[in-house]
Design an enzyme around this catalytic site. Structure first.
Site, short mmCIF file in Angstrom:
data_model
loop_
_atom_site.label_atom_id
_atom_site.label_comp_id
_atom_site.label_asym_id
_atom_site.label_seq_id
_atom_site.Cartn_x
_atom_site.Cartn_y
_atom_site.Cartn_z
N LYS A 181 58.81 65.17 53.42
CA LYS A 181 58.97 64.82 52.07
C LYS A 181 57.36 63.87 51.55
CE LYS A 181 62.88 65.99 51.22
NZ LYS A 181 63.56 67.11 50.28
N ASP A 221 57.31 68.83 50.59
CA ASP A 221 58.44 68.72 49.71
C ASP A 221 58.11 67.57 48.77
OD1 ASP A 221 60.40 68.91 47.89
OD2 ASP A 221 61.88 69.20 49.52
N GLU A 239 56.88 72.44 48.31
CA GLU A 239 58.31 72.57 47.60
C GLU A 239 58.19 71.72 46.34
OE1 GLU A 239 62.78 72.07 49.31
OE2 GLU A 239 61.22 72.89 50.39
N GLU A 274 65.75 75.07 44.61
CA GLU A 274 67.07 74.23 44.82
C GLU A 274 67.52 73.68 43.63
OE1 GLU A 274 66.91 70.04 46.66
OE2 GLU A 274 65.10 70.85 47.50
N ASP A 307 70.13 77.88 46.71
CA ASP A 307 71.42 76.61 46.90
C ASP A 307 72.51 77.01 46.61
OD1 ASP A 307 71.18 73.37 47.02
OD2 ASP A 307 72.89 74.23 46.32
N HIS A 327 67.44 76.59 50.49
CA HIS A 327 67.67 74.90 50.50
C HIS A 327 69.11 74.72 51.31
CE1 HIS A 327 69.23 71.14 48.87
NE2 HIS A 327 68.41 70.78 49.50
#
Length: 471
Positions: free
Chosen positions: A225, A253, A279, A305, A328, A355
């Site tokens: 992240k 992400d 992402e 997602e 998702d 995801h």
């Protein structure tokens, strides 16, 4: 002449189930710093003698469960009392009826809480249908003929990009290799990557330790992240790259944190560490923004997602805004709409990398990716399913990853059934897990040793991998 008994759906049981994952910062990112992974959970019961139930849910990160539970209640009249043949026997019609109700659709249209709730009901119906067929969902769906699969899809607003004839051609082209790919899937599993090392709230030493463990456990891709602080992200990316070496992919992400120019600048700083993709660099609704970010810096772009519906996916593909499509299982309106997205991605030649994570999302989305491999795209090249190593113990058919690959589920259904004792313990606000956290009885947050809801599942497997790889 008698047609025999007409069985019906007799009950739609709804539960608000929440897990206190914010205590360990599991799931933390730049946009969502303290998520409590949760499920607005639905059980469809029938009077059929086989006693099978349909299980489905919407994933949220806490208080959103209040709203989704109310949305599920609004859909109850569409299900309770309905002949079972109209639900599991006409899954295309059932999907369209739930998503086309004009008064409920107006709230989106076809996006947001009502659309997600419709997806939970649709997924529960698919779970029930697959159980009654005695097959795992991925295999049940792959047993449909191309014509039957096309009949499941709502092509409204898609035909400028994907027509029923286009979809039929794609599915017919993939049909001859279904049996071979099914055997390969069962023998070798489906490629996975793990986000478990990369939560933004984790300390550096924890990031490094978990990244090394992931490589030792057979993963060839991890995810970090990013988006909180650029200097922190550069430091963390350097540590992760040193930990895993040059041969392991590191995706990053941003969880929608940036504006377009900021995303371009940020990724130019991270590019020397060879990120595999960025992402959700900006708003999930910003098609042109994603296209500009893809054109403005060297890292490939992934998103999906939080993409609201098949129409937004269509536009992302038409605009050449994404390199990887991330479906998702619990965001759009269930299996049917995800099938539309898989067909769109196949038409445009873009890999689907689902995801997962959350609570139950790994369990669900593995079926969709495996179906895609067997019956739609026919490939797992450049395709991986996300894996996060917590909360699986709450499901009766948990996702299993060995040597960096998802093993194909064998139990009938959609792997969605949560253990009754887990529902009882984590029901909000009256389950014992939440009663002990009531005001005046809460525990301190941040103590890694006392978190019973999180159990690692770094399974080891020293069998060799054959055939195509996800590298």
């Amino acid at each position: 002449m008698s047609r025999g008994p007409m069985y019906r759906v007799t009950e739609a049981e709804i539960h608000d189930v929440r897990f206190p994952t914010s205590e360990q910062l599991d799931g933390s990112d730049a946009m969502n710093p303290d998520p409590d992974y949760s499920a607005a959970y639905l059980i469809l019961r029938t009077d059929a003698p086989d006693g099978e139930e349909g299980h489905g849910f919407c994933f949220t990160i806490g208080r959103g469960n209040d709203v989704v539970v109310a949305a599920l209640e609004a859909l109850r009249p569409y299900v309770v009392g309905r002949p079972l043949a109209e639900v599991t026997g006409d899954l295309g019609g059932f999907h369209r009826e739930l998503t086309h109700d004009s008064q409920l659709r107006w709230l989106g249209p076809e996006k947001g809480v009502m659309h997600m709730a419709a997806g939970a009901v649709v997924n529960a119906a698919w779970d029930l249908a697959a159980k009654r067929a005695g097959l795992p969902l991925w295999e049940y769906l792959a047993s449909f003929s191309p014509e039957e699969l096309v009949a499941l899809v709502d092509f409204r607003h898609l035909t400028d990009a994907l027509t029923p004839e286009d979809a039929l051609g794609l599915l017919r082209a993939a049909e001859p290799g279904r049996a071979e790919r099914t055997a390969r899937l069962r023998a070798h599993g489906y490629p996975a990557y793990t986000t478990s090392p990369g939560w933004l709230g984790y300390a550096d030493d924890k990031l490094v330790r978990l990244a090394k463990e992931a490589v030792a456990d057979g993963f060839t891709q991890i995810k970090l992240k990013v988006g909180g602080d650029l200097a922190d992200d550069v430091r963390r990316m350097r540590l992760a790259r040193e930990a895993v070496g040059p041969g392991v992919r590191i995706a990053v992400d941003a969880n929608q944190r940036w504006d377009v120019a900021e995303a371009v600048r940020w990724m130019a700083e991270l590019a020397p560490f060879a990120p595999h993709w960025i992402e959700e660099p900006t708003s999930p609704d910003d098609i042109l923004g994603h296209a500009a970010i893809r054109a403005g810096q060297p890292v490939k772009v992934a998103t999906g997602e939080h993409t609201a519906n098949r129409v937004v996916f269509k536009q992302l593909l038409q605009a050449e805004a994404v390199d990887f499509v991330q479906i998702d299982a619990a965001r759009v309106a269930g299996v049917n709409e995800n099938l539309a997205v898989l067909l769109l991605a196949a038409k445009y030649g873009v890999p689907v990398c689902p995801h997962a994570g959350g609570v139950g999302l790994c369990e669900l989305v593995q079926h969709l990716a495996m179906f895609d491999y067997v019956a739609v795209s026919g490939s797992w090249r450049d395709r991986v399913i996300e894996y996060v190593d917590h909360l699986h113990e709450h499901f009766t058919d948990p996702a299993v990853v060995e040597n960096g690959r998802y093993l194909a589920p064998e139990a009938p259904g959609f792997s969605a059934r949560m253990r009754p004792e887990s529902i009882a313990a984590h029901r909000y606000p009256d389950g014992p897990v939440w009663r002990e956290r009531a005001p005046g009885r809460g525990r301190e947050r941040g103590s890694e040793g006392d978190h019973p809801e999180r159990h690692g599942r770094h399974d080891e497997h020293d069998g060799s991998d054959e055939g195509e790889t996800g590298r």
